[in-house]
Motif scaffolding. Structure first.
Motif, PDB file in Angstrom:
ATOM      1  N   THR A 202     -13.221 -21.301  55.606  1.00 33.66           N
ATOM      2  CA  THR A 202     -12.738 -22.334  56.518  1.00 33.66           C
ATOM      3  C   THR A 202     -11.252 -22.634  56.355  1.00 33.66           C
ATOM      4  OG1 THR A 202     -14.934 -23.302  56.652  1.00 33.66           O
ATOM      5  CG2 THR A 202     -13.103 -24.719  57.284  1.00 33.66           C
ATOM      6  N   ALA A 203     -10.760 -22.694  55.133  1.00 31.96           N
ATOM      7  CA  ALA A 203      -9.358 -23.062  54.924  1.00 31.96           C
ATOM      8  C   ALA A 203      -8.410 -22.047  55.575  1.00 31.96           C
ATOM      9  CB  ALA A 203      -9.053 -23.206  53.435  1.00 31.96           C
ATOM     10  N   PHE A 204      -8.644 -20.764  55.320  1.00 29.67           N
ATOM     11  CA  PHE A 204      -7.770 -19.734  55.887  1.00 29.67           C
ATOM     12  C   PHE A 204      -7.964 -19.632  57.391  1.00 29.67           C
ATOM     13  CE2 PHE A 204      -6.689 -14.937  55.910  1.00 29.67           C
ATOM     14  CZ  PHE A 204      -5.371 -15.194  56.235  1.00 29.67           C
ATOM     15  N   TYR A 205      -9.201 -19.716  57.863  1.00 30.63           N
ATOM     16  CA  TYR A 205      -9.512 -19.696  59.296  1.00 30.63           C
ATOM     17  C   TYR A 205      -8.795 -20.837  60.014  1.00 30.63           C
ATOM     18  CZ  TYR A 205     -12.531 -20.310  63.440  1.00 30.63           C
ATOM     19  OH  TYR A 205     -13.028 -20.473  64.713  1.00 30.63           O
ATOM     20  N   THR A 206      -8.860 -22.030  59.442  1.00 29.34           N
ATOM     21  CA  THR A 206      -8.200 -23.200  60.029  1.00 29.34           C
ATOM     22  C   THR A 206      -6.685 -23.002  60.050  1.00 29.34           C
ATOM     23  OG1 THR A 206     -10.010 -24.633  59.349  1.00 29.34           O
ATOM     24  CG2 THR A 206      -7.911 -25.704  59.859  1.00 29.34           C
ATOM     25  N   ARG A 207      -6.130 -22.465  58.978  1.00 28.22           N
ATOM     26  CA  ARG A 207      -4.681 -22.212  58.934  1.00 28.22           C
ATOM     27  C   ARG A 207      -4.252 -21.255  60.046  1.00 28.22           C
ATOM     28  NH1 ARG A 207       0.117 -22.337  60.011  1.00 28.22           N
ATOM     29  NH2 ARG A 207       1.205 -20.424  59.550  1.00 28.22           N
ATOM     30  N   LEU A 208      -5.026 -20.203  60.270  1.00 30.04           N
ATOM     31  CA  LEU A 208      -4.677 -19.257  61.327  1.00 30.04           C
ATOM     32  C   LEU A 208      -4.734 -19.926  62.695  1.00 30.04           C
ATOM     33  CD1 LEU A 208      -6.454 -16.011  60.065  1.00 30.04           C
ATOM     34  CD2 LEU A 208      -4.005 -16.542  60.006  1.00 30.04           C
ATOM     35  N   LYS A 209      -5.762 -20.732  62.926  1.00 31.81           N
ATOM     36  CA  LYS A 209      -5.855 -21.442  64.207  1.00 31.81           C
ATOM     37  C   LYS A 209      -4.676 -22.397  64.378  1.00 31.81           C
ATOM     38  CE  LYS A 209      -9.826 -23.132  65.471  1.00 31.81           C
ATOM     39  NZ  LYS A 209     -11.171 -23.716  65.527  1.00 31.81           N
ATOM     40  N   GLN A 210      -4.352 -23.148  63.333  1.00 30.64           N
ATOM     41  CA  GLN A 210      -3.220 -24.076  63.403  1.00 30.64           C
ATOM     42  C   GLN A 210      -1.907 -23.320  63.597  1.00 30.64           C
ATOM     43  OE1 GLN A 210      -3.856 -26.186  59.725  1.00 30.64           O
ATOM     44  NE2 GLN A 210      -5.141 -27.748  60.705  1.00 30.64           N
ATOM     45  N   GLY A 211      -1.776 -22.165  62.971  1.00 32.59           N
ATOM     46  CA  GLY A 211      -0.581 -21.353  63.140  1.00 32.59           C
ATOM     47  C   GLY A 211      -0.420 -20.831  64.552  1.00 32.59           C
ATOM     48  N   VAL A 212      -1.548 -20.507  65.202  1.00 33.21           N
ATOM     49  CA  VAL A 212      -1.497 -20.078  66.607  1.00 33.21           C
ATOM     50  C   VAL A 212      -1.050 -21.244  67.480  1.00 33.21           C
ATOM     51  CG1 VAL A 212      -2.898 -19.313  68.570  1.00 33.21           C
ATOM     52  CG2 VAL A 212      -3.190 -18.226  66.338  1.00 33.21           C
ATOM     53  N   ILE A 213      -1.613 -22.435  67.239  1.00 37.58           N
ATOM     54  CA  ILE A 213      -1.251 -23.626  68.019  1.00 37.58           C
ATOM     55  C   ILE A 213       0.227 -23.953  67.842  1.00 37.58           C
ATOM     56  CG2 ILE A 213      -1.559 -26.131  68.227  1.00 37.58           C
ATOM     57  CD1 ILE A 213      -4.514 -25.655  67.377  1.00 37.58           C
ATOM     58  N   ALA A 214       0.687 -23.994  66.598  1.00 36.22           N
ATOM     59  CA  ALA A 214       2.056 -24.406  66.295  1.00 36.22           C
ATOM     60  C   ALA A 214       3.067 -23.262  66.457  1.00 36.22           C
ATOM     61  CB  ALA A 214       2.133 -24.954  64.868  1.00 36.22           C
TER      62      ALA A 214
ATOM     63  N   VAL B 275      -8.735 -22.869  70.212  1.00 37.73           N
ATOM     64  CA  VAL B 275      -7.784 -21.824  69.859  1.00 37.73           C
ATOM     65  C   VAL B 275      -8.517 -20.496  69.826  1.00 37.73           C
ATOM     66  CG1 VAL B 275      -6.230 -20.952  68.077  1.00 37.73           C
ATOM     67  CG2 VAL B 275      -6.446 -23.405  68.431  1.00 37.73           C
ATOM     68  N   LEU B 276      -7.971 -19.486  70.482  1.00 38.87           N
ATOM     69  CA  LEU B 276      -8.515 -18.136  70.428  1.00 38.87           C
ATOM     70  C   LEU B 276      -7.650 -17.306  69.496  1.00 38.87           C
ATOM     71  CD1 LEU B 276      -9.139 -17.494  74.246  1.00 38.87           C
ATOM     72  CD2 LEU B 276     -10.740 -18.387  72.558  1.00 38.87           C
ATOM     73  N   LEU B 277      -8.247 -16.683  68.508  1.00 40.41           N
ATOM     74  CA  LEU B 277      -7.502 -15.852  67.578  1.00 40.41           C
ATOM     75  C   LEU B 277      -7.220 -14.458  68.142  1.00 40.41           C
ATOM     76  CD1 LEU B 277      -9.181 -16.838  64.191  1.00 40.41           C
ATOM     77  CD2 LEU B 277      -7.061 -17.706  65.191  1.00 40.41           C
ATOM     78  N   VAL B 278      -7.823 -14.142  69.261  1.00 42.05           N
ATOM     79  CA  VAL B 278      -7.521 -12.924  70.013  1.00 42.05           C
ATOM     80  C   VAL B 278      -7.465 -13.345  71.475  1.00 42.05           C
ATOM     81  CG1 VAL B 278      -9.933 -12.206  70.271  1.00 42.05           C
ATOM     82  CG2 VAL B 278      -8.145 -10.497  70.383  1.00 42.05           C
ATOM     83  N   SER B 279      -6.498 -12.846  72.212  1.00 44.29           N
ATOM     84  CA  SER B 279      -6.337 -13.284  73.602  1.00 44.29           C
ATOM     85  C   SER B 279      -7.380 -12.640  74.508  1.00 44.29           C
ATOM     86  CB  SER B 279      -4.932 -12.933  74.117  1.00 44.29           C
ATOM     87  OG  SER B 279      -4.810 -11.535  74.307  1.00 44.29           O
ATOM     88  N   GLU B 280      -7.703 -13.358  75.583  1.00 47.52           N
ATOM     89  CA  GLU B 280      -8.606 -12.788  76.583  1.00 47.52           C
ATOM     90  C   GLU B 280      -8.003 -11.511  77.144  1.00 47.52           C
ATOM     91  OE1 GLU B 280     -10.212 -15.252  79.676  1.00 47.52           O
ATOM     92  OE2 GLU B 280     -10.320 -16.981  78.356  1.00 47.52           O
ATOM     93  N   GLN B 281      -6.699 -11.523  77.357  1.00 43.11           N
ATOM     94  CA  GLN B 281      -6.022 -10.345  77.889  1.00 43.11           C
ATOM     95  C   GLN B 281      -6.236  -9.138  76.979  1.00 43.11           C
ATOM     96  OE1 GLN B 281      -1.797 -10.737  78.440  1.00 43.11           O
ATOM     97  NE2 GLN B 281      -1.575  -8.645  79.150  1.00 43.11           N
ATOM     98  N   ARG B 282      -6.118  -9.360  75.676  1.00 36.86           N
ATOM     99  CA  ARG B 282      -6.311  -8.245  74.745  1.00 36.86           C
ATOM    100  C   ARG B 282      -7.749  -7.742  74.786  1.00 36.86           C
ATOM    101  NH1 ARG B 282      -5.451  -7.726  68.304  1.00 36.86           N
ATOM    102  NH2 ARG B 282      -5.491  -5.476  68.250  1.00 36.86           N
ATOM    103  N   MET B 283      -8.704  -8.662  74.843  1.00 40.75           N
ATOM    104  CA  MET B 283     -10.095  -8.220  74.912  1.00 40.75           C
ATOM    105  C   MET B 283     -10.366  -7.499  76.225  1.00 40.75           C
ATOM    106  SD  MET B 283     -13.563 -10.132  73.900  1.00 40.75           S
ATOM    107  CE  MET B 283     -15.141  -9.312  74.121  1.00 40.75           C
ATOM    108  N   LYS B 284      -9.792  -7.999  77.330  1.00 38.83           N
ATOM    109  CA  LYS B 284      -9.963  -7.314  78.615  1.00 38.83           C
ATOM    110  C   LYS B 284      -9.402  -5.896  78.543  1.00 38.83           C
ATOM    111  CE  LYS B 284      -9.842 -11.441  81.492  1.00 38.83           C
ATOM    112  NZ  LYS B 284      -9.060 -12.215  82.460  1.00 38.83           N
TER     113      LYS B 284
END
Length: 148
Positions: free
Chosen positions: A39-51, A4-13
């Motif tokens: 870790t808990a908040f980081y994991t939640r953000l990654k899971q939120g991006v996935i879901a 999971v990327l918390l920032v898109s490649e497009q945005r970084m480009k």
């Protein structure tokens, strides 16, 4: 867990004009962003991006605070690989007929500049979290819930 990327490649480009980004984004978020958020908040953000179920506050936080910080940390990690390429035969220093090679001092300056900017955004991110203590239930002071 899936990648999971918390920032898109497009945005970084858009912010940096670079192309080969995924490894640097992944490393930057695992090394720097996870350490900042815990870790808990980081994991939640990654899971939120996935879901695709981030709250309005989480989405805004990613866009306004995590994204700018993560972009600069990823740029910091990316810079050496723009000059040096690892191949089966060894490490190559890329140059072309029409360009001047970057010196090690110039590369260090560019990396230091990217790190200074990343640290500015990281401080801004932490100040936002401190100013809004109840906004994210899974956020604890960095380092108190351990890194994966």
């Amino acid at each position: 867990m899936e990648t999971v990327l918390l920032v898109s490649e497009q945005r970084m480009k858009q912010w940096t004009s670079l192309d080969v980004l995924t490894p640097s984004i992944l490393q930057a978020q695992d090394i720097y962003i996870q350490d900042t958020l815990g870790t808990a908040f980081y994991t939640r953000l990654k899971q939120g991006v996935i879901a695709n179920d981030l709250t309005v506050n989480e989405s805004a936080f990613l866009k306004d605070y995590v994204g700018p910080c993560l972009i600069q940390y990823a740029l910091y990690l990316l810079l050496p690989s723009l000059k040096y390429k690892m191949v089966e035969k060894g490490i190559l220093n890329g140059t072309s007929e029409e360009t001047q090679p970057t010196t090690l001092d110039e590369m260090k300056y560019l990396r230091d500049s990217a790190m200074d900017t990343a640290e500015f955004y990281n401080k801004r991110l932490l100040e936002f979290l401190q100013d809004n203590p109840g906004m994210f239930a899974l956020y604890t002071n960095p380092g108190t819930d351990g890194m994966m």
